[in-house]
Design an enzyme around this catalytic site. Structure first.
Site, PDB file in Angstrom:
ATOM      1  N   LEU A   1       5.220  -1.633   5.523  1.00 37.43           N
ATOM      2  CA  LEU A   1       4.760  -2.936   4.823  1.00 37.43           C
ATOM      3  C   LEU A   1       3.501  -3.640   5.586  1.00 37.43           C
ATOM      4  O   LEU A   1       3.565  -3.865   6.639  1.00 37.43           O
ATOM      5  CB  LEU A   1       5.876  -3.811   4.417  1.00 37.43           C
ATOM      6  CG  LEU A   1       7.085  -3.006   3.549  1.00 37.43           C
ATOM      7  CD1 LEU A   1       8.305  -4.210   3.430  1.00 37.43           C
ATOM      8  CD2 LEU A   1       6.667  -2.409   2.458  1.00 37.43           C
TER       9      LEU A   1
ATOM     10  N   GLY B   1      -0.402  -6.748   1.573  1.00 35.03           N
ATOM     11  CA  GLY B   1      -0.563  -6.315   0.134  1.00 35.03           C
ATOM     12  C   GLY B   1       0.749  -6.161  -0.367  1.00 35.03           C
ATOM     13  O   GLY B   1       1.083  -6.724  -1.557  1.00 35.03           O
ATOM     14  N   HIS B   2       1.612  -5.602   0.366  1.00 36.81           N
ATOM     15  CA  HIS B   2       2.989  -5.264  -0.052  1.00 36.81           C
ATOM     16  C   HIS B   2       3.843  -6.651  -0.382  1.00 36.81           C
ATOM     17  O   HIS B   2       4.511  -7.111  -1.401  1.00 36.81           O
ATOM     18  CB  HIS B   2       3.935  -4.437   0.773  1.00 36.81           C
ATOM     19  CG  HIS B   2       3.328  -3.119   0.792  1.00 36.81           C
ATOM     20  ND1 HIS B   2       3.018  -2.638   1.902  1.00 36.81           N
ATOM     21  CD2 HIS B   2       3.336  -2.047   0.084  1.00 36.81           C
ATOM     22  CE1 HIS B   2       2.809  -1.297   2.202  1.00 36.81           C
ATOM     23  NE2 HIS B   2       2.877  -1.155   0.643  1.00 36.81           N
TER      24      HIS B   2
HETATM   25  P1  AMP Z   1       2.501   1.838  -1.191  1.00 29.60           P
HETATM   26  O1  AMP Z   1       3.575   1.673  -0.443  1.00 29.60           O
HETATM   27  O2  AMP Z   1       1.121   2.450  -0.879  1.00 29.60           O
HETATM   28  O3  AMP Z   1       3.023   3.073  -2.358  1.00 29.60           O
HETATM   29  O4  AMP Z   1       2.381   0.970  -2.269  1.00 29.60           O
HETATM   30  C1  AMP Z   1       3.386   0.276  -2.848  1.00 29.60           C
HETATM   31  C2  AMP Z   1       2.730  -1.013  -3.887  1.00 29.60           C
HETATM   32  O5  AMP Z   1       2.050  -1.951  -3.028  1.00 29.60           O
HETATM   33  C3  AMP Z   1       1.948  -0.354  -4.812  1.00 29.60           C
HETATM   34  O6  AMP Z   1       2.184  -0.983  -6.057  1.00 29.60           O
HETATM   35  C4  AMP Z   1       0.727  -0.627  -4.287  1.00 29.60           C
HETATM   36  O7  AMP Z   1      -0.486  -0.697  -5.221  1.00 29.60           O
HETATM   37  C5  AMP Z   1       0.997  -1.912  -3.637  1.00 29.60           C
HETATM   38  N1  AMP Z   1      -0.344  -2.198  -2.572  1.00 29.60           N
HETATM   39  C6  AMP Z   1      -0.784  -1.364  -1.556  1.00 29.60           C
HETATM   40  N2  AMP Z   1      -1.754  -1.813  -1.152  1.00 29.60           N
HETATM   41  C7  AMP Z   1      -2.016  -3.184  -1.608  1.00 29.60           C
HETATM   42  C8  AMP Z   1      -2.982  -4.229  -1.297  1.00 29.60           C
HETATM   43  N3  AMP Z   1      -3.897  -4.032  -0.436  1.00 29.60           N
HETATM   44  N4  AMP Z   1      -2.988  -5.220  -2.235  1.00 29.60           N
HETATM   45  C9  AMP Z   1      -2.250  -5.446  -3.316  1.00 29.60           C
HETATM   46  N5  AMP Z   1      -1.317  -4.375  -3.338  1.00 29.60           N
HETATM   47  C10 AMP Z   1      -1.179  -3.134  -2.704  1.00 29.60           C
END
Ligand code: AMP
Length: 583
Positions: free
Chosen positions: A41, A44-45
């Protein structure tokens, strides 16, 4: 915070937490917000979690590196796994439950059945050489990835044929399958996704609609590092040199955006602008730069109103993605805030001064209330009300005529920037008095102001199906922009992409003073100011915690405290925010 590794544990937790004490007001029903992640995490998360925390009673985060969405040569094995740290971050962020199942817990043995090995192994061992997905001629992943013993979800081929789908065959079928499973397990009211994965959001929106899943997807803005690089769990793979090169992705998108806002709309020019920047980093291996419609994923030759400009590239072995939405429309002004902060008065004034449409949502709720009363059905017969409202023909029409080519009967001709001031003088379509409201062919402009409708409208507006239907129609009206709208969650839910977001507040004491003054003017003052303070305080609490449309300040909203300001001063502030956005 609790950590669950099994579906049974999480389900039991959710059942217990959703249980309502007998006789509880359904408006206060327990809501669950869900943030699916693959862990490692970052901020963004955490922005998704923060948003979920604001809008729900319970927040569940899943941490699961989904083998089904990785290709054979991708980073499934090396994907960072930091469960302990992630759990701590979730705990600090106020998450109620983390769901971190093993591959076997989520997929059972069905993922491997075709390999003649149905016994459970660790995810990493099992995944060796797996998921070699690519689209076959008939649109199913090829045999090596397609698991005959696993039910999979297959998004529309056309939506997967572009952007990441074109270079990561099978990826979105894997995403769609795992998200469907997780949504079925958690059954949240809302699920939060990052705009950084724009194709994922578009595909999941389609999935939720096509499979009639009872969840609202909430897209959240991309969170960036100080130099513009979109945050990603994969950024930690970058060497120092690659990290400094990585900023080129966002810079190149911004270069195109700048040209877009100067009037450049054509695909070739916009993509050319990105490419022109990318040459500065020869080490960058480009997967794609593309321009598509943000909802349908259809490739665009030219941007009519909205386009998604997206890029994916590799630096060394690290794959990075980014995107921006280019929008060519008159701005939407979203005004949220607690009851009694003066929102609707100010919203009307702002609309009048700018020659924009004031979308009177109150009139919409009143019109459906009138219809329910007319039909003779019991007001609290929610299924019957839902049937009636979802089929009704509701029209709002301003006396200045329709907006061209919007397909809507609402509002006046949207003025161009140079027409704006003269339009502002002429436009009266924003005033309530000129708004004509018809429902199923009946002109109810006057009837919706009756005492009977006034006394019942809040009971109807509190019904989830009514709200869902009317929000959909409000979003249709607003698609081409040029509207002002007020409420509790316009900037967060109805128009999360509104260009100008304002959160109007005033102290409880000041709102009580104004209310007392209003009542006095109307000759109705049998309530003391102190009682009004208490009533407004309780209303605030209720509005912030309600399951349907809770009061919520968007992270990018400008807060204006109106305690010491006149209506004209507040209006002037918002008008200048709008003009600043336009310039
Ligand atoms: P992931 O762990 O990469 O599958 O991401 C989980 C969620 O976090 C997904 O909905 C991603 O789009 C969101 N996410 C990842 N990076 C960012 C970021 N920099 N800003 C906003 N949301 C993000």
């Amino acid at each position: 915070m609790q950590l669950f590794k099994t579906i049974a544990g999480l389900r039991s937790y959710l059942t217990a937490n959703r249980r309502q004490p007998q006789g509880t007001d359904p408006i206060a029903a327990i809501s669950v917000g869900f943030v699916p992640t693959m862990g490692a995490l970052h901020a963004g998360h955490l922005s998704l979690i923060r948003r979920a925390r604001q809008e729900n009673d319970r927040v569940v985060v899943s941490i699961f590196v989904n083998p089904l969405q990785f290709g054979q040569n991708e980073d499934f094995h090396s994907y960072p796994k930091t469960l302990e740290r992630d759990s701590q971050l979730c705990d600090t962020a106020g998450v109620d439950a983390v769901f971190a199942p093993s591959t076997a817990e989520l997929y059972g043995t069905s993922l491997y059945a075709t390999e003649g090995n149905a016994t459970e192994q660790s995810g990493t061992e099992q995944m060796t050489g797996r998921i070699n997905a690519s689209p076959s001629g008939v649109g199913l992943p090829v045999q090596s990835a397609y698991r005959p013993s696993l039910t999979q979800v297959l998004p529309p081929e056309a939506m997967m044929a572009v952007l990441c789908g074109s270079v990561r065959p099978g990826h979105f079928a894997g995403v769609a399958t795992v998200v469907t499973k997780l949504l079925n397990i958690v059954q949240p009211e809302r699920a939060y996704f990052g705009q950084k994965d724009a194709q994922q959001i578009a595909i999941l929106r389609c999935l939720v609609q096509d499979l009639n899943l009872p969840v609202t997807l909430v897209p959240c803005p991309t969170v960036r590092e100080f130099d513009g690089l979109a945050m990603s769990s994969r950024n930690q793979y970058l060497s120092t040199e690659e990290r400094s090169h990585a900023t080129i992705l966002y810079r190149s998108l911004q270069a195109a955006a700048q040209l877009f806002y100067q009037g450049m709309r054509r695909r070739a020019d916009l993509i050319g602008a990105v490419m022109g920047e990318l040459v500065a980093v020869p080490a960058l291996q480009l997967d794609y730069v593309d321009l598509v419609h943000p909802t349908t994923m259809t490739p665009l030759e030219q941007i009519e109103d909205t386009g998604l400009l997206a890029i994916a590239a590799r630096l060394g072995s690290t794959r990075l993605i980014d995107n921006i939405v280019l929008r060519h429309r008159q701005p939407i002004v979203a005004i949220d805030g607690p009851a009694g902060a003066g929102k609707s008065t100010v919203a009307r004034q702002v609309a009048r001064q700018l020659g924009l449409l004031y979308l009177d949502t109150g009139a919409m709720y009143r019109a459906v209330t009138w219809l329910v009363l007319q039909s003779g059905m019991a007001l609290h017969d929610e299924p019957a009300v839902a049937e009636l409202v979802s089929q009704c023909d509701l029209r709002l029409a301003g006396s200045q005529g329709s907006r061209p080519s919007s397909g809507s009967e609402l509002g006046q001709t949207a003025p161009s920037a140079d027409q704006e001031s003269s339009q502002a003088q002429a436009s009266v379509a924003t005033a309530q008095s000129t708004l004509q409201v018809t429902i199923n062919g009946h002109d109810v402009t006057q009837a919706i102001r009756s005492l009977e409708v006034t006394s019942q409208v809040s009971a109807i507006a509190a019904q989830a199906a009514v709200r869902t239907e009317l929000v959909k129609r409000q979003q249709d009206y607003g698609r081409r922009g040029g509207i002002v709208m007020d409420g509790r969650d316009i900037g967060t839910h109805v128009f999360p992409d509104a260009e100008v977001k304002v959160f109007l507040t005033a102290s409880v004491r000041e709102r009580a003073r104004r209310r007392h003054h209003d009542l006095k003017e109307q000759g109705l003052i049998d309530i003391s100011q102190a009682d009004l303070v208490q009533a407004i305080y309780e209303r605030d609490q209720k509005d912030s915690s309600r399951a349907i449309a809770p009061l919520c300040k968007a992270v990018d909203a400008i807060e204006i405290n109106t305690d010491t300001l006149t209506i004209e001063e507040v209006t002037a502030k918002i008008v200048s925010l709008y003009r600043a956005h336009q310039s």
